[in-house]
Design a protein around this motif. Structure first.
Motif, PDB file in Angstrom:
ATOM      1  N   ARG A  62       0.719  -1.229   0.084  1.00  0.00           N
ATOM      2  CA  ARG A  62       0.023  -0.009   0.011  1.00  0.00           C
ATOM      3  C   ARG A  62       0.772   1.233  -0.015  1.00  0.00           C
ATOM      4  O   ARG A  62       0.281   2.376  -0.146  1.00  0.00           O
ATOM      5  CB  ARG A  62      -0.794  -0.048   1.151  1.00  0.00           C
ATOM      6  N   LEU A  63       2.143   1.239   0.398  1.00  0.00           N
ATOM      7  CA  LEU A  63       2.849   2.328   0.232  1.00  0.00           C
ATOM      8  C   LEU A  63       3.597   2.463  -1.100  1.00  0.00           C
ATOM      9  O   LEU A  63       3.690   1.828  -1.673  1.00  0.00           O
ATOM     10  CB  LEU A  63       4.234   2.308   1.226  1.00  0.00           C
ATOM     11  N   LEU A  64       3.491   3.824  -1.427  1.00  0.00           N
ATOM     12  CA  LEU A  64       4.048   4.573  -2.680  1.00  0.00           C
ATOM     13  C   LEU A  64       5.141   5.067  -2.773  1.00  0.00           C
ATOM     14  O   LEU A  64       5.876   5.373  -3.970  1.00  0.00           O
ATOM     15  CB  LEU A  64       2.960   5.148  -3.503  1.00  0.00           C
ATOM     16  N   ILE A  65       5.778   5.624  -1.620  1.00  0.00           N
ATOM     17  CA  ILE A  65       6.967   6.185  -1.549  1.00  0.00           C
ATOM     18  C   ILE A  65       7.404   6.123  -0.267  1.00  0.00           C
ATOM     19  O   ILE A  65       7.100   5.975   0.709  1.00  0.00           O
ATOM     20  CB  ILE A  65       6.566   7.816  -1.746  1.00  0.00           C
ATOM     21  N   GLU A  66       9.067   6.237  -0.416  1.00  0.00           N
ATOM     22  CA  GLU A  66       9.672   6.312   0.740  1.00  0.00           C
ATOM     23  C   GLU A  66      11.018   7.370   0.685  1.00  0.00           C
ATOM     24  O   GLU A  66      11.515   7.466  -0.488  1.00  0.00           O
ATOM     25  CB  GLU A  66      10.300   4.959   1.270  1.00  0.00           C
ATOM     26  N   ILE A  67      11.071   8.218   1.320  1.00  0.00           N
ATOM     27  CA  ILE A  67      12.023   9.381   1.360  1.00  0.00           C
ATOM     28  C   ILE A  67      13.179   9.253   2.602  1.00  0.00           C
ATOM     29  O   ILE A  67      12.670   9.338   3.813  1.00  0.00           O
ATOM     30  CB  ILE A  67      11.535  10.632   1.285  1.00  0.00           C
TER      31      ILE A  67
END
Length: 144
Positions: A117-122
């Protein structure tokens, strides 16, 4: 105090990033990759890139703020997204968190993050000036 540098003999940045950052003299902060989790560890914006980018950048701002830092203290960002096209539509959100001079930035499209479900990691590196840095009371020694 960190300073950005865009050499005149290579291509000019076309977005919210700098080609290089020179740092030293402050406290260097290495940020763990942040995903769109709220304070309770629940995913924010399931399937919504804009909501997830906003949550991630709020998380980063909150971490830095706890040490006297600001988003302008970030010198380097690494961004991992499962949908580069959707992420590229979030430039206005990033503009709400960053202003020139911008951190150096690398963005990669990946097949998956730890939860589908996660689309982005920074993740990133910041340098907080000594005169603003606040040492958190709950730190732990890493090297003994």
């Amino acid at each position: 105090m960190a300073k950005s540098f865009d050499p005149p003999n290579i291509w000019s940045p076309f977005g919210a990033f700098s080609q290089s950052v020179i740092s030293g003299g402050g406290k260097t902060i290495y940020l763990k990759g942040q995903v769109a989790l709220d304070r309770d560890g629940e995913i924010v914006g399931d399937g919504n890139m804009s909501a997830q980018v906003t949550q991630v950048l709020h998380n980063v701002a909150d971490i830095l703020g706890a040490m006297g830092g600001q988003m302008s203290d970030i010198v380097s960002l690494q961004q991992f997204t499962t949908d580069i096209q959707a992420f590229m539509q979030c430039g206005e959100i990033r503009a709400n968190f960053f202003e020139a001079p911008f951190p150096v930035t690398t963005t990669l499209e990946v097949s998956s993050l730890y939860d589908h479900r996660l689309l982005i990691e920074i993740t990133g590196i910041a340098e907080i000036p000594q005169d603003r840095f606040i040492m958190p009371e709950t730190t732990q020694e890493m090297h003994r």
